[in-house]
Design an enzyme around this catalytic site. Structure first.
Site, short mmCIF file in Angstrom:
data_model
loop_
_atom_site.label_atom_id
_atom_site.label_comp_id
_atom_site.label_asym_id
_atom_site.label_seq_id
_atom_site.Cartn_x
_atom_site.Cartn_y
_atom_site.Cartn_z
N GLY A 1 0.80 -1.21 0.00
CA GLY A 1 0.00 0.00 0.00
C GLY A 1 0.83 1.26 0.00
CB CYS B 1 -2.50 11.71 8.67
SG CYS B 1 -4.08 11.39 7.85
CB ALA C 1 -2.85 1.46 -2.71
#
Length: 343
Positions: free
Chosen positions: A11, A147, A184
């Site tokens: 990924g 994140c 991905a």
């Protein structure tokens, strides 16, 4: 040399981690596990690694004992495999959402299902060096935050640490993220034809990262999240209320003091210039998180801004930073790339 394995190496996060690990002077990549690509060359999936490595992806069964395992699996998968990897490695660094929360009820509320390894939750140390560095030095299980949570926490933390905001009123965050944050194998919503030109609100309420922010900052947090036309990058805009009497000089001093010795957090709050506030574009590929603020002196309303590359400081880079700390290596080793400009 320290032998490490990346699980979920096919990924985007896995590929970014391989890029960093292959350039690290103290690390040997012992395995790159991918159920989709086992037997295929790494550089066939991650073309930026051409001539950097001749390794091929392998199956999980082919991995022996190693010094560290990094899990870049889909959410809800790591908790089903954790017992397996704990038996094969001295250190496990999880980059999924499975062990970011320490409360099973909160986990179920935000992830929509029961946690399958609740007995391990208390053993994981949050992978946020700026808040938990001393605990990371002895950690055997590390959970890297999301994140947007990392950007939001680092942007507001100096004000919380210096007791400058009203915790009871909490904080509200608006987050923007590029398409790589979906992974991905993202579905139709991330096709170029659908994503191009769009500013798509995909989480108007109760984004799972708000629970992480609440945990680390000790205040009620709400987050909305929007996908924007970028591949990499996260920017969070947070709003909180200052305590009476707190002025701009006090806020500035809190940021400067909190991050004066942090290698990967930069305070960016200038009076003029194109990049006078944190901007993800100039951080791509780097492990920096830029933080800044703006203050309305009349109302006491504080706006904080955090920006980072979601695949690096928001994922793989933060994981490697934690690894360096845990192994007693220089914290910045393998992470000094500053980003590019113009881009």
């Amino acid at each position: 040399m320290l032998r490490v394995t990346v699980v979920g190496a096919g990924g985007y996060i896995g590929g970014e981690l391989l890029r960093l690990l292959l350039g690290h002077p103290e690390i040997e990549v012992a395995g790159a596990v991918s159920s989709r690509f086992a037997g295929k060359r790494i550089d066939g999936v991650h073309p930026n690694l051409r001539s950097v490595t001749d390794l091929s992806f392998c199956a999980a069964e082919a991995v022996g004992e190693c010094d560290a395992v990094f899990l870049a699996l889909p959410h809800r998968v790591a908790m089903t495999q954790m017992d397996h990897w704990i038996q094969r490695s001295k250190l496990v660094v999880d980059m999924t959402g499975d062990f970011r929360l320490d409360d099973t009820e909160v986990f179920q509320r935000y992830y929509g299902e029961e946690h399958l390894a609740p007995q391990l939750l208390a053993d994981f140390v949050p992978g946020l060096p700026e808040l938990y560095r001393e605990r990371l030095r002895a950690a055997d299980l590390i959970s890297v935050p999301g994140c947007m949570a990392t950007a939001g926490v680092l942007a507001l933390y100096p004000l919380v640490a210096h007791d400058l905001i009203d915790l009871q009123q909490g904080a509200q965050f608006d987050a923007r993220t590029g398409s790589s944050g979906s992974g991905a194998t993202a579905g139709p919503a991330n096709l170029h034809a659908e994503r191009s030109g769009a500013m798509r609100v995909f989480a108007p309420t109760r984004h799972r990262h708000e629970a992480e922010i609440s945990r680390h900052l000790g205040l009620p947090a709400a987050m909305t999240a929007t996908g924007v036309e970028a591949v990499r990058g996260v920017q969070t805009i947070g709003h909180a209320t200052l305590r009476p009497g707190v002025d701009e000089r006090t806020v500035r001093r809190a940021f400067r003091e909190q991050y004066a010795k942090e290698p990967f957090v930069r305070v960016v709050a200038h009076q003029r210039g194109i990049f006078r506030y944190p901007e993800p574009k100039i951080l791509l590929g780097s492990n920096f998180c830029d933080v800044g603020y703006a203050l309305d002196a009349d109302t006491g309303r504080l706006t904080v801004i955090g920006a980072l590359d979601n695949l690096v400081k928001g994922g793989a880079g933060n994981a490697l930073q934690c690894f360096n700390i845990r192994m007693g290596l220089p914290e910045t080793l393998g992470l000094t790339f500053p980003g590019l400009h113009p881009l």
